[in-house]
Write a protein that holds these residues in place. Structure first.
Motif, short mmCIF file in Angstrom:
data_model
loop_
_atom_site.label_atom_id
_atom_site.label_comp_id
_atom_site.label_asym_id
_atom_site.label_seq_id
_atom_site.Cartn_x
_atom_site.Cartn_y
_atom_site.Cartn_z
N GLU A 120 -58.38 51.13 -74.98
CA GLU A 120 -59.30 50.35 -75.80
C GLU A 120 -59.74 51.13 -77.03
O GLU A 120 -59.88 50.56 -78.13
CB GLU A 120 -60.51 49.93 -74.96
N ALA A 121 -59.96 52.43 -76.87
CA ALA A 121 -60.34 53.27 -78.01
C ALA A 121 -59.24 53.26 -79.07
O ALA A 121 -59.52 53.16 -80.28
CB ALA A 121 -60.63 54.70 -77.55
N LEU A 122 -58.00 53.34 -78.63
CA LEU A 122 -56.87 53.31 -79.56
C LEU A 122 -56.75 51.95 -80.22
O LEU A 122 -56.49 51.85 -81.43
CB LEU A 122 -55.58 53.67 -78.82
N ARG A 123 -56.93 50.89 -79.44
CA ARG A 123 -56.83 49.54 -80.01
C ARG A 123 -57.86 49.32 -81.10
O ARG A 123 -57.56 48.78 -82.17
CB ARG A 123 -57.02 48.48 -78.91
N LEU A 124 -59.08 49.75 -80.84
CA LEU A 124 -60.15 49.57 -81.81
C LEU A 124 -59.93 50.38 -83.09
O LEU A 124 -60.49 50.07 -84.13
CB LEU A 124 -61.49 49.94 -81.18
N ALA A 131 -52.10 51.76 -77.72
CA ALA A 131 -53.00 51.06 -76.81
C ALA A 131 -52.21 50.25 -75.79
O ALA A 131 -52.51 50.27 -74.59
CB ALA A 131 -53.93 50.14 -77.60
N ARG A 132 -51.19 49.53 -76.26
CA ARG A 132 -50.39 48.71 -75.35
C ARG A 132 -49.75 49.56 -74.24
O ARG A 132 -49.77 49.19 -73.06
CB ARG A 132 -49.30 47.97 -76.11
N VAL A 133 -49.19 50.69 -74.64
CA VAL A 133 -48.53 51.57 -73.67
C VAL A 133 -49.50 51.95 -72.56
O VAL A 133 -49.17 51.90 -71.36
CB VAL A 133 -47.97 52.83 -74.36
N ARG A 134 -50.71 52.33 -72.93
CA ARG A 134 -51.68 52.79 -71.93
C ARG A 134 -52.24 51.64 -71.10
O ARG A 134 -52.50 51.80 -69.91
CB ARG A 134 -52.78 53.59 -72.62
N PHE A 135 -52.45 50.47 -71.72
CA PHE A 135 -52.86 49.31 -70.92
C PHE A 135 -51.79 48.97 -69.89
O PHE A 135 -52.10 48.65 -68.74
CB PHE A 135 -53.10 48.10 -71.82
N GLU A 136 -50.53 49.03 -70.29
CA GLU A 136 -49.44 48.71 -69.37
C GLU A 136 -49.34 49.77 -68.27
O GLU A 136 -49.04 49.44 -67.11
CB GLU A 136 -48.13 48.59 -70.14
N ALA A 154 -57.92 42.84 -64.94
CA ALA A 154 -58.30 41.80 -65.89
C ALA A 154 -58.70 42.40 -67.23
O ALA A 154 -58.38 41.85 -68.29
CB ALA A 154 -59.44 40.96 -65.31
N SER A 155 -59.39 43.54 -67.20
CA SER A 155 -59.78 44.21 -68.45
C SER A 155 -58.55 44.64 -69.24
O SER A 155 -58.50 44.52 -70.47
CB SER A 155 -60.65 45.42 -68.14
N ALA A 156 -57.54 45.16 -68.52
CA ALA A 156 -56.31 45.57 -69.18
C ALA A 156 -55.59 44.37 -69.77
O ALA A 156 -55.04 44.45 -70.89
CB ALA A 156 -55.40 46.31 -68.20
N MET A 157 -55.57 43.25 -69.04
CA MET A 157 -54.93 42.04 -69.56
C MET A 157 -55.63 41.53 -70.81
O MET A 157 -54.98 41.09 -71.77
CB MET A 157 -54.89 40.96 -68.48
N VAL A 158 -56.95 41.59 -70.81
CA VAL A 158 -57.70 41.20 -72.00
C VAL A 158 -57.36 42.13 -73.16
O VAL A 158 -57.21 41.69 -74.31
CB VAL A 158 -59.22 41.22 -71.72
N GLY A 159 -57.22 43.42 -72.86
CA GLY A 159 -56.86 44.37 -73.91
C GLY A 159 -55.51 44.05 -74.53
O GLY A 159 -55.37 44.04 -75.77
N ILE A 160 -54.53 43.76 -73.69
CA ILE A 160 -53.21 43.39 -74.21
C ILE A 160 -53.29 42.05 -74.93
O ILE A 160 -52.65 41.85 -75.97
CB ILE A 160 -52.17 43.34 -73.08
#
Length: 211
Positions: A120-124, A131-136, A154-160
């Motif tokens: 999330e820090a990377l996405r922001l 960010a995608r790599v780490r969420f996955e 669910a938080s990871a899915m929201v992030g992606i």
């Protein structure tokens, strides 16, 4: 004999005093952790950040468990992300990772949550691919633990989903939110800050699709 008795009493008194100090420290740590959690759940992110920083500082001063310090650094990163400070959140996550490299945790959920907070820090900060790599990675780890349908996943899915939305892939984004949102609504209603934010993001995606 009397000298030995006095020495024994002094030792017992010292041990008792140390136990009392340790108990007070543990109570203070518990109170700060509970306070930080409560403030975050109420949407008081600045106050939660301050409580979390105090907690980590006390843990470091008292040489508390490195694994638990890493856990609280991850928790701090979560609230820093919510507080609009993703750069600091990334630093906090990387500190936690460095600690866990030397002091491995036996809690894989801790590792998964840390990955999510870093993602999330990377996405922001606009690093969508990182960010995608780490969420996955987080989702993969949670799936291996057979807890791929929890609020962590669910938080990871929201992030992606948020990444897909930023890339203009609105259908893919909506699909991810529609899987994640019911999980959050089972835990809390729309009055919870996190759930309310996710609902707003989903509605914004839906609105963009309908235009």
């Amino acid at each position: 004999m009397r000298i030995l008795l006095v020495f024994f009493i002094l030792c017992c008194s010292t041990s008792l005093a140390q136990d009392q100090v340790e108990n007070r420290i543990i109570q203070t740590l518990g109170a700060l952790a509970s306070q930080a959690d409560s403030q975050q759940n109420q949407g008081n992110y600045s106050e939660s950040e301050e409580s979390r920083r105090q907690l980590i500082s006390l843990m470091e001063t008292t040489n508390f468990s490195p694994v638990e310090i890493a856990r609280q650094l991850s928790n701090l990163a979560a609230v820093l992300n919510l507080n609009g400070k993703p750069e600091e959140a990334q630093i906090s996550c990387e500190r936690a990772q460095s600690i866990l490299e030397i002091n491995p945790t036996d809690d894989p959920i801790q590792e998964a949550v840390l990955l999510g907070n870093l993602a999330e820090a990377l996405r922001l900060q606009g690093n969508l691919e990182g960010a995608r790599v780490r969420f996955e990675e987080e989702l993969s780890l949670l799936s291996s633990l057979s807890i791929g349908d929890t609020h962590f996943a669910a938080s990871a899915m929201v992030g992606i989903g948020a990444i897909e939305a930023e890339l203009g892939n609105l259908q893919e984004a909506r699909a991810l939110y529609e899987v994640a949102l019911p999980i959050f609504l089972k835990i809390s209603d729309k009055s919870h800050p996190t759930t309310a934010r996710i609902v707003q993001e989903y509605e914004a995606i839906q609105s963009r699709i309908e235009k």
